[in-house]
Structures are given as C-alpha cells and as structure tokens.
Design a protein around this motif. Structure first.
Motif, PDB file in Angstrom:
ATOM      1  N   ARG A 116       0.807  -1.223   0.000  1.00 18.35           N
ATOM      2  CA  ARG A 116       0.000   0.000   0.000  1.00 18.35           C
ATOM      3  C   ARG A 116       0.841   1.273   0.000  1.00 18.35           C
ATOM      4  NH1 ARG A 116      -5.147  -1.728  -1.321  1.00 18.35           N
ATOM      5  NH2 ARG A 116      -5.946  -3.241   0.192  1.00 18.35           N
ATOM      6  N   SER A 161      -3.681 -14.057   3.025  1.00 17.24           N
ATOM      7  CA  SER A 161      -4.933 -13.395   3.399  1.00 17.24           C
ATOM      8  C   SER A 161      -4.590 -12.052   4.028  1.00 17.24           C
ATOM      9  CB  SER A 161      -5.677 -14.245   4.429  1.00 17.24           C
ATOM     10  OG  SER A 161      -4.928 -14.290   5.643  1.00 17.24           O
ATOM     11  N   THR A 162      -5.616 -11.229   4.240  1.00 18.80           N
ATOM     12  CA  THR A 162      -5.390  -9.922   4.868  1.00 18.80           C
ATOM     13  C   THR A 162      -4.649 -10.084   6.192  1.00 18.80           C
ATOM     14  OG1 THR A 162      -7.435  -9.127   3.884  1.00 18.80           O
ATOM     15  CG2 THR A 162      -6.530  -7.830   5.692  1.00 18.80           C
ATOM     16  N   GLN A 163      -5.122 -11.010   7.035  1.00 14.74           N
ATOM     17  CA  GLN A 163      -4.516 -11.171   8.356  1.00 14.74           C
ATOM     18  C   GLN A 163      -3.035 -11.550   8.253  1.00 14.74           C
ATOM     19  OE1 GLN A 163      -7.494 -12.481   7.379  1.00 14.74           O
ATOM     20  NE2 GLN A 163      -8.648 -13.224   9.114  1.00 14.74           N
ATOM     21  N   ASN A 217      -0.874  -8.696   7.077  1.00  5.96           N
ATOM     22  CA  ASN A 217      -0.658  -7.702   8.133  1.00  5.96           C
ATOM     23  C   ASN A 217       0.488  -8.091   9.057  1.00  5.96           C
ATOM     24  OD1 ASN A 217      -2.730  -6.082   7.242  1.00  5.96           O
ATOM     25  ND2 ASN A 217      -4.247  -6.866   8.695  1.00  5.96           N
ATOM     26  N   LYS A 218       0.807  -9.363   9.114  1.00  6.13           N
ATOM     27  CA  LYS A 218       1.883  -9.844   9.985  1.00  6.13           C
ATOM     28  C   LYS A 218       3.154 -10.115   9.197  1.00  6.13           C
ATOM     29  CE  LYS A 218       1.169 -12.359  13.746  1.00  6.13           C
ATOM     30  NZ  LYS A 218       2.373 -13.136  13.639  1.00  6.13           N
ATOM     31  N   SER A 249      -9.015 -16.612  -4.417  1.00  6.58           N
ATOM     32  CA  SER A 249      -8.277 -15.866  -3.396  1.00  6.58           C
ATOM     33  C   SER A 249      -7.673 -16.837  -2.391  1.00  6.58           C
ATOM     34  CB  SER A 249      -9.234 -14.907  -2.670  1.00  6.58           C
ATOM     35  OG  SER A 249      -8.556 -14.187  -1.651  1.00  6.58           O
ATOM     36  N   TYR A 250      -6.669 -16.358  -1.636  1.00  4.19           N
ATOM     37  CA  TYR A 250      -6.104 -17.108  -0.508  1.00  4.19           C
ATOM     38  C   TYR A 250      -5.667 -18.497  -0.940  1.00  4.19           C
ATOM     39  CZ  TYR A 250      -5.668 -18.219   4.493  1.00  4.19           C
ATOM     40  OH  TYR A 250      -5.199 -18.537   5.739  1.00  4.19           O
ATOM     41  N   GLY A 291      -8.695 -18.354  10.187  1.00  2.00           N
ATOM     42  CA  GLY A 291      -9.143 -17.025  10.582  1.00  2.00           C
ATOM     43  C   GLY A 291     -10.054 -16.979  11.796  1.00  2.00           C
ATOM     44  N   THR A 311      -8.959 -14.568  14.651  1.00  2.00           N
ATOM     45  CA  THR A 311      -8.615 -13.187  14.296  1.00  2.00           C
ATOM     46  C   THR A 311      -8.903 -12.213  15.431  1.00  2.00           C
ATOM     47  OG1 THR A 311      -9.112 -13.650  11.972  1.00  2.00           O
ATOM     48  CG2 THR A 311      -9.048 -11.328  12.628  1.00  2.00           C
ATOM     49  N   GLN A 358      -5.258  -3.547  13.338  1.00  3.16           N
ATOM     50  CA  GLN A 358      -5.114  -4.415  12.174  1.00  3.16           C
ATOM     51  C   GLN A 358      -5.477  -5.855  12.535  1.00  3.16           C
ATOM     52  OE1 GLN A 358      -1.252  -3.918  10.130  1.00  3.16           O
ATOM     53  NE2 GLN A 358      -2.534  -2.764   8.726  1.00  3.16           N
ATOM     54  N   ALA A 359      -6.174  -6.519  11.637  1.00  3.58           N
ATOM     55  CA  ALA A 359      -6.562  -7.914  11.865  1.00  3.58           C
ATOM     56  C   ALA A 359      -5.342  -8.808  11.714  1.00  3.58           C
ATOM     57  CB  ALA A 359      -7.643  -8.325  10.869  1.00  3.58           C
ATOM     58  N   ILE A 360      -5.143  -9.680  12.672  1.00  6.94           N
ATOM     59  CA  ILE A 360      -4.066 -10.678  12.564  1.00  6.94           C
ATOM     60  C   ILE A 360      -4.572 -12.030  13.071  1.00  6.94           C
ATOM     61  CG2 ILE A 360      -2.221  -8.973  12.912  1.00  6.94           C
ATOM     62  CD1 ILE A 360      -1.887 -10.625  15.713  1.00  6.94           C
ATOM     63  N   SER A 389     -12.501  -9.388  11.539  1.00  8.53           N
ATOM     64  CA  SER A 389     -12.009  -9.042  10.202  1.00  8.53           C
ATOM     65  C   SER A 389     -12.878  -7.953   9.575  1.00  8.53           C
ATOM     66  CB  SER A 389     -12.026 -10.267   9.289  1.00  8.53           C
ATOM     67  OG  SER A 389     -10.784 -10.900   9.290  1.00  8.53           O
ATOM     68  N   ARG A 429      -8.336   1.886   2.563  1.00  9.33           N
ATOM     69  CA  ARG A 429      -7.578   1.421   1.393  1.00  9.33           C
ATOM     70  C   ARG A 429      -8.269   0.225   0.738  1.00  9.33           C
ATOM     71  NH1 ARG A 429      -2.225   0.370   4.757  1.00  9.33           N
ATOM     72  NH2 ARG A 429      -3.808  -0.917   5.751  1.00  9.33           N
ATOM     73  N   ILE A 430      -9.225  -0.357   1.448  1.00  9.77           N
ATOM     74  CA  ILE A 430      -9.945  -1.516   0.910  1.00  9.77           C
ATOM     75  C   ILE A 430     -11.227  -1.024   0.250  1.00  9.77           C
ATOM     76  CG2 ILE A 430     -11.159  -3.656   1.536  1.00  9.77           C
ATOM     77  CD1 ILE A 430      -9.096  -3.977   3.817  1.00  9.77           C
ATOM     78  N   GLU A 457     -12.668 -10.445  -1.133  1.00  5.21           N
ATOM     79  CA  GLU A 457     -11.217 -10.631  -1.212  1.00  5.21           C
ATOM     80  C   GLU A 457     -10.565 -10.316   0.142  1.00  5.21           C
ATOM     81  OE1 GLU A 457      -8.902 -11.777  -3.253  1.00  5.21           O
ATOM     82  OE2 GLU A 457      -7.322 -11.063  -1.900  1.00  5.21           O
ATOM     83  N   ALA A 458     -10.960  -9.211   0.743  1.00  2.00           N
ATOM     84  CA  ALA A 458     -10.329  -8.782   2.001  1.00  2.00           C
ATOM     85  C   ALA A 458     -10.627  -9.753   3.139  1.00  2.00           C
ATOM     86  CB  ALA A 458     -10.794  -7.382   2.373  1.00  2.00           C
ATOM     87  N   SER A 503     -11.106 -13.106   2.700  1.00  7.72           N
ATOM     88  CA  SER A 503     -10.919 -14.493   2.257  1.00  7.72           C
ATOM     89  C   SER A 503     -10.124 -15.312   3.272  1.00  7.72           C
ATOM     90  CB  SER A 503     -10.238 -14.543   0.887  1.00  7.72           C
ATOM     91  OG  SER A 503      -8.893 -14.110   0.979  1.00  7.72           O
ATOM     92  N   GLY A 504      -9.502 -14.635   4.230  1.00  6.48           N
ATOM     93  CA  GLY A 504      -8.766 -15.361   5.266  1.00  6.48           C
ATOM     94  C   GLY A 504      -9.642 -15.870   6.391  1.00  6.48           C
ATOM     95  N   ASN A 505     -10.941 -15.680   6.271  1.00  7.91           N
ATOM     96  CA  ASN A 505     -11.878 -16.202   7.283  1.00  7.91           C
ATOM     97  C   ASN A 505     -12.755 -17.257   6.637  1.00  7.91           C
ATOM     98  OD1 ASN A 505     -11.357 -13.159   8.130  1.00  7.91           O
ATOM     99  ND2 ASN A 505     -11.899 -14.327   9.959  1.00  7.91           N
TER     100      ASN A 505
END
Lengths: 334, 221
Positions: free
Chosen positions: A79, A99-101, A104-105, A236-237, B109, B112, B118-120, B172, B181-182, B191-192, B194-196
């Motif tokens: 970004r 993935s987003t999570q 982020n890490k 995705s993912y 996910g 989370t 921020q989601a991690i 999430s 930004r999303i 897409e944002a 998809s980790g869940n």
C-alpha cells in the motif's frame, strides 16, 4: 509447540550475537516460523525476536532505488505510495498472496525466507531430502500437483517456491542486504535463492547467523509498465499454480528492457531470461509472446500431476504481456 | 420479533447458556476427571495466586515471564512461556474465550483479533512479543452494553450457522470497514475477508451483514 528461549534485542549487532549463542531462529512476523514450529518441522532452541530493530521503513535512496526494511509488513509495502506508483507489479503480487490477516503480519524479510508448501516436507514423516537430507523425495512418484515445480527441479526435490512477492522482486531486480558476524554484505536477489540440485536443504545464500536487514529495489525504469498475473485453484487465498510478473517499456512501437519472472512453476523465483531476449527490441504481437512463452519453458520437466503447469505458465506470460502492451491475447469473458 | 432471543433483555444469569451449564458442572467437582489438562493447569495457577492475579503473587514460575498486555483497553498482567501464542493466552489465561481456536496454523481465521487496529491471526503471534500493542478481541467491541454495528448486523442478517468462525469474521469485518484502502464493492470485501473460512458456508449473509454495517457506521452507528 516445543518450548524455546526468547530474546528481543534492540540492535542488529545484539540480535546476531544472540542468534549465535544457540540453535536459533529469527522471529519477524512469525507466519512461517510459528506455523512450522507448531507442526515440529522447525525446532529452534531460541527465538530471536527482531521486531525491536526498527527495520520498518521504506525510503527512496539518492540513486533512485527504493530501500525496504526487512520488517515492513506485506500490507504496508503493497500500500506504500512509492510501490503503488513505481512498482505496480510488486503491489499486485503482494496483495494476491495469503490473506489480509497474514499480510498484516508477514514481513519483507520473512517472505524472502518463507519455506516451501510441499505436503511431504510439512508432514514430518515422509522421506524428504529438504527436511532430512538423503532420505529421498516423496513428491517424485507421489502426488505432485499444486505446490510443485516444473522448472529448476532436481532428482532430490521438486517443491515450488511459494512466494508471490519474490517473483515480483525478481522481475524488478533487487539486492538483499544482510548483516552477520563478519559484517555486512549485499546479495543479488537472483542469487539469493538456491536451486535444490543435490542439496535441497540449502535454500538460500545466507551464512549462519546472518540476518536480512533490507531489500533494495532497482530504480524504476522511466515509463516502465508492470503487472502480476496469478493463476490458482481458488480466486483468493491460495498459492499460485502459475504466475507471471512482467515489466517492460514500449518505445517507438517496440519492447525495451523486458523483465519476466515466474512463480508457482519453479523451485525459486524464476527469471525467464530466454523469453526476455526474444522480446527485446521487437514489436508486440501474439506470435512473439507465444514464442517467448515457449522459450521460457524450454527446460521444463513435467511430473505426473503437474504437466498442466507448462501450458498454464505459458498462457500466464502471454496474457500478462498482452495486458501490458494493450494487445488482446485472450478472449476475456468480460 | 419477540419470538427471537434478545441479547439486551435476556441472557446473563437467567439464561441456560452452554457456558453457564459448563461452569455449573465444573463447580460440582464431579467432572474434574473430564476437565481438559489446560483448564486444570489454569485452575491450579489461579489457586496459587491470590484472586488469580499473578502481579500479587511471588516471582513467575521457572521458564515463565511476567508480561503486561493491553487487551480491550485494560492492562493485564499475565505469566507466559515464550512459546505461548496470543490466542491461547487470551483464552486460557485471560478467560476471553470469544476468540476461537480453529486450525491453529493461520489458515482459517477463527482466531482473528485486532492488534493496533489491524486484523491478525492470534494463533501465529507470540504473546510475549505483543507487550507494546493494543489488542482488541471480540469482547472489546461493545460499548456500554450496545453491540458494535458489525455485531448487530451479523445478528440481523443471521450471518452464521454454527457460529464458530463468527468472532473471527466480525473482527475481520471491523478491520475491513475501518480501512479506507480496501474497496467497498462486494468483490473487494470478499477478497479482504478471504482469510476467514466459514465451514457452514454462510458467506452470502456475512457479506450482506458487512455491507449493512458499513451503512450503519457511516450513519454514526
């Protein structure tokens, strides 16, 4: 997870000294290390947490190159204005990964160091030359579809390098800065990851205790255009079945300074040098792209379940070149 | 509407919730043999330390470090081993069991949480490495007994079946809606997030809930 000692030094020198004291692993984002420690594939006696080293900045150097701290997260890098503006291929590749999570890490240095996704490597039981040198490769003759390579393989290992970010960096061109007990040095990005050959347990050019501090991207080419195309089983993912990072300039109707790198199909982030030579100085055409794509896979070896990656990877190149040059090469559903 | 369970007027001590049921059974002592090992360990530690607060006890046990974690705006003191991940610490040591353990390897996910907004994946994060961060779990979303707009939207859209992934989905979604930004399209949200993973396949209602919550949050909700 097995118990380990923990150190969180505040300076690079102290981190290297701490790392040298025991069988250690550097901890950045932890998305590879802790995953593999939980399944007992990595068993560090000590974890050296490098999150206090302040290596989290992105800066433009005087010579135009962009220096990325090893601890810049994948999200922050993707970004960042400099990356979005000058290296769209890198931004796109990063955002197509994980993935987003996890983004982020996960960090820049950690992404460079991530391990393969071969299920035989990860299961801790099957013969695997990477995990236990000399024990054999279970993927050759086993199930070898998604996460397996057709380029750069050997009779010892056929696991594909899983990174998207690294494929974009290979296309851009970069230098990896490392600090170690003997001082600092720079490693060309193309020489950082090693082919498996007869030593698949050796994955990179780092010496013991060396730490990646930065990755410096080559200065952006003027008027260059770039992009990343990732093909996978899910939208995705998911790791790439085949991907193509491409960068080029169009001058006077011909292609100049093409840089092509492939992911998902090779044992390391893969520069398609022969394809680049074919493209240089030529006017874009579908026939030219097909010729370049064919050349890129000239040395490919297909295994039982991943032969489809050869035409898939070729089409990734053709489609991405078509997109960058404004030439329709595929019949888009849209 | 009244036929539905209302979290604002019902629940609490009067509800025969699964949690209260388990607490009752656990207190009887009869079920001690079936108590999981980690829970026994937690109970044992709590017994050793006055009111379960390690800060009031003597030095941490060998191999443990006493750390401060800022969770949901509260400074908590907890003894951890270096290899303890944030997920296990918030659940087993701090008693915040809203965060769920699914795959425990960064693939699903369910765990989370937000770290500095921020989601991690909390399953892939060492607790000991998070001492300077602001951690938010699902328990930290409500304000004065009012559900967060995302929680409310999940409720209204029935955005779950079994509910196991739900706290992770909500965390999430909160991060997605706070990140300009999303993009705002359905595709961008999919897409944002998809980790869940939702094993029940409630994605359609989850997406509807997120987009509805966006409107509520814009409206000052």
């Amino acid at each position: 997870m097995r118990a380990f000692d923990y150190a969180r030094p505040g300076a690079v020198g102290a981190a290297i000294a701490a790392h040298a004291k025991a069988d250690s692993a550097y901890l950045a984002g932890g998305t590879t290390l802790l995953d593999l420690a939980k399944i007992d594939i990595m068993q560090p006696e000590q974890v050296v947490d490098i999150n206090g080293l302040g290596l989290d900045r992105i800066e433009r150097l005087e010579d135009g190159r962009v220096r990325v701290g090893a601890l810049v997260t994948n999200t922050a890098l993707a970004r960042h204005e400099l990356i979005e503006t000058h290296y769209p291929v890198l931004s796109q590749a990063l955002l197509s990964g994980a993935s987003t999570q996890l983004r982020n890490k996960a960090t820049t240095g950690g992404n460079v160091m991530q391990r393969v996704r071969c299920p035989y490597f990860r299961d801790g039981a099957s013969p695997c030359n990477k995990r236990e040198p000399g024990s054999g490769c279970s993927a050759i003759g086993g199930v070898n579809r998604e996460t397996f390579a057709v380029l750069g393989t050997s009779e010892q290992c056929i696991a594909a390098h899983p990174s998207d970010m690294c494929v974009a960096m290979a296309a851009i061109g970069a230098t990896v800065s490392v600090h170690g007990p003997k001082g600092t040095r720079e490693i060309d990005f193309g020489a950082f990851h090693l082919l498996p050959g007869s030593t698949p347990e050796r994955e990179h050019a780092l010496e013991p205790d060396e730490l990646i501090t930065h990755v410096t991207l080559n200065a952006p080419e003027r008027d260059a255009r770039s992009g990343y195309l990732k093909l996978r089983d899910r939208a995705s993912y998911q790791f790439a079945l085949a991907s193509c990072a491409a960068q080029l300039t169009l001058k006077g109707g011909v292609i100049r300074s093409p840089r092509i790198a492939l992911g998902g199909v090779a044992t390391k982030p893969w520069r398609a040098l022969e394809a680049e030579r074919i493209l240089e100085g030529k006017a874009p055409s579908k026939a030219l792209f097909e010729q370049a794509a064919k050349a890129a896979f000239k040395t490919a070896t297909a295994y039982e379940h991943n032969a489809f990656k050869i035409p898939l990877g070729q089409h990734a190149i053709i489609a991405e070149l078509g997109k960058l040059t404004g030439l329709a090469t595929t019949q888009e559903a849209s | 509407m009244t036929e539905y369970f209302d979290p604002k007027t019902q629940g609490g001590a009067t509800s025969k919730s699964r949690r209260n049921f388990l607490k009752t059974v656990g207190a009887s002592g009869v079920a001690a043999a079936s108590t999981p090992l980690w829970a026994q360990a937690t109970q044992a530690r709590a017994a050793e330390t006055p009111e379960g607060d390690p800060a009031k006890a003597s030095a941490p046990a060998p191999g443990m470090s006493r750390i401060q974690l800022n969770v949901n705006g509260v400074e908590r003191t907890v003894d951890v081993a270096p290899q303890m991940v944030l997920l296990d610490v918030v659940r087993n040591e701090l008693g915040l069991t809203g965060t769920k353990k699914g795959c425990d390897q960064g693939q699903c996910g369910a765990c989370t949480v937000l770290v500095n907004g921020q989601a991690i994946n909390s399953c892939l994060s060492l607790a000991i490495s998070r001492q300077t961060d602001e951690i938010t779990t699902i328990e930290g979303l409500e304000r004065g007994g009012e559900l967060h707009p995302v929680q409310q939207a999940f409720w209204e859209h029935d955005a779950f079946q079994c509910g196991y992934c739900t706290s992770g989905q909500i965390m999430s979604a909160v991060a997605v809606l706070n990140d300009d930004r999303i993009g705002q399209s359905d595709a961008a949200v999919r897409e944002a997030m998809s980790g869940n993973i939702c094993r029940c396949g409630a994605y359609k209602n989850i997406l509807a809930a997120v987009q509805d919550a966006r409107k509520a949050m814009k409206g000052g909700g």
